[in-house]
Write an enzyme that holds these catalytic residues in place. Structure first.
Site, PDB file in Angstrom:
ATOM      1  N   CYS A  75      -2.452 -31.893  52.222  1.00  0.00           N
ATOM      2  CA  CYS A  75      -2.839 -30.751  51.401  1.00  0.00           C
ATOM      3  C   CYS A  75      -2.366 -29.485  52.125  1.00  0.00           C
ATOM      4  O   CYS A  75      -2.766 -29.246  53.271  1.00  0.00           O
ATOM      5  CB  CYS A  75      -4.363 -30.753  51.271  1.00  0.00           C
ATOM      6  SG  CYS A  75      -5.050 -29.311  50.462  1.00  0.00           S
ATOM      7  N   CYS A 185       2.446 -27.215  47.270  1.00  0.00           N
ATOM      8  CA  CYS A 185       1.174 -27.889  47.010  1.00  0.00           C
ATOM      9  C   CYS A 185       1.500 -29.342  46.714  1.00  0.00           C
ATOM     10  O   CYS A 185       2.450 -29.627  45.967  1.00  0.00           O
ATOM     11  CB  CYS A 185       0.481 -27.234  45.813  1.00  0.00           C
ATOM     12  SG  CYS A 185      -0.949 -28.142  45.202  1.00  0.00           S
ATOM     13  N   THR A 186       0.734 -30.253  47.317  1.00  0.00           N
ATOM     14  CA  THR A 186       1.096 -31.671  47.192  1.00  0.00           C
ATOM     15  C   THR A 186       0.865 -32.232  45.790  1.00  0.00           C
ATOM     16  O   THR A 186       1.318 -33.325  45.480  1.00  0.00           O
ATOM     17  CB  THR A 186       0.320 -32.514  48.222  1.00  0.00           C
ATOM     18  OG1 THR A 186      -1.092 -32.266  48.060  1.00  0.00           O
ATOM     19  CG2 THR A 186       0.734 -32.167  49.637  1.00  0.00           C
TER      20      THR A 186
HETATM   21  N1  DGL Z   1      -2.988 -30.432  46.922  1.00  0.00           N
HETATM   22  C1  DGL Z   1      -3.441 -29.313  47.622  1.00  0.00           C
HETATM   23  C2  DGL Z   1      -2.372 -28.493  48.288  1.00  0.00           C
HETATM   24  O1  DGL Z   1      -1.437 -29.024  48.724  1.00  0.00           O
HETATM   25  C3  DGL Z   1      -4.599 -28.570  47.142  1.00  0.00           C
HETATM   26  C4  DGL Z   1      -4.584 -27.933  45.833  1.00  0.00           C
HETATM   27  C5  DGL Z   1      -5.944 -27.361  45.550  1.00  0.00           C
HETATM   28  O2  DGL Z   1      -6.918 -28.089  45.676  1.00  0.00           O
HETATM   29  O3  DGL Z   1      -6.006 -26.183  45.220  1.00  0.00           O
HETATM   30  O4  DGL Z   1      -2.459 -27.315  48.434  1.00  0.00           O
END
Ligand code: DGL
Length: 263
Positions: A75, A185-186
């Site tokens: 994340c 963002c992943t």
């Molecule tokens: N998947 C996450 C990232 O890489 C988090 C996105 C979120 O929860 O806002 O930032």
């Protein structure tokens, strides 16, 4: 004590980190893993640093209680806000993920790099620090992807709402001459087909998934904890909302199970 046969732990605010998990699994098919999807608390991107650190601690301790030998913070938001705290606090090695603006700065011809990421990532000190290491002639055009994570978690990847949001975020970047797009963002790699419809087939879309998998392998090797098993790994996925959300991305098989847990 964790050792080479212990699992790799992976966590994210939701299902986004499965895009990273898939890269790790491709490169290290004999490793076992435990994936934690803190969907109940998604999105992390609109939360403050202190709350993100609290959630990262909770996820880390869950994975350490399962005897994980290394933790992948899959994340960008949790990495950019919490990884230095985690590294100072726990003995286990941590792998983080940050937006790939450095590789993008080498690729761009217009010298304008577009980045789509959460507010939490773009506002973090770590992101500011990494940006400050780029050549002075590189311009980073930032766009917060408000609402994208929620739509992905709700199973609305191929929805008109998603198309509308993506167009409203990406068209201004193109209008400002960005010639590549960093996915910070992943969750966003799951949007690549929709993004391709907007930017076309030859536009570079850059994410950090493969690099994170390579780094995971290097660090396991460095600590002499790479699995020596010759069998396919066993993977356990946990989610604190509905397992159907994870099942859209992770089909269950004999060696891959998805469970709902309150954590
Ligand atoms: N998947 C996450 C990232 O890489 C988090 C996105 C979120 O929860 O806002 O930032």
């Amino acid at each position: 004590m964790a050792n080479s046969s212990s699992p790799i732990g992976v966590f994210d605010s939701g299902i986004g980190g499965t895009s990273i998990w898939k890269e790790i699994q491709k490169l290290l098919p004999n490793e076992d893993s435990i994936y934690l999807s803190d969907s109940k608390n998604a999105p992390y991107g609109s939360k403050g640093k202190e709350r993100i650190i609290e959630l990262a601690i909770k996820n880390t301790e869950f994975l350490l209680n399962q005897n994980c030998k290394l933790i992948v913070v899959a994340c960008n938001t949790a990495t950019t806000n919490a990884i230095s705290y985690l590294r100072q606090t726990y003995d286990v090695p941590f792998i983080g993920i940050e937006p790939a603006i450095k590789p993008a700065s080498i690729k761009t011809k217009t010298k304008v790099v577009g980045i789509l990421a959460t507010k939490g990532t773009l506002n973090s000190e770590l992101f500011a620090k990494t940006s400050s290491t780029l050549n002075d002639d590189i311009i980073i055009k930032e766009q917060v992807g408000t609402g994208l994570v929620e739509l992905i978690e709700n199973g609305q990847i191929r929805s008109p709402e998603m198309t509308k949001l993506l167009e409203s975020y990406i068209h201004p970047l193109l209008a400002q001459n960005a010639d590549c797009l960093v996915l910070g963002c992943t969750h966003y790699p799951y949007l690549i087909p929709q993004i391709r419809n907007i930017v076309g087939d030859n536009f570079p879309i850059i994410d950090s998934g493969e690099a994170v998998a390579r780094q995971t392998k290097n660090i396991l090797d460095k600590h002499s904890i790479l699995s020596t098993s010759t069998k396919k790994g066993v993977h356990r996925f946990y989610i604190n909302t509905k397992k159907e959300i994870l099942n859209r991305f992770i089909p269950e098989t004999e060696s891959m199970t998805v469970k709902e847990l309150d954590f």
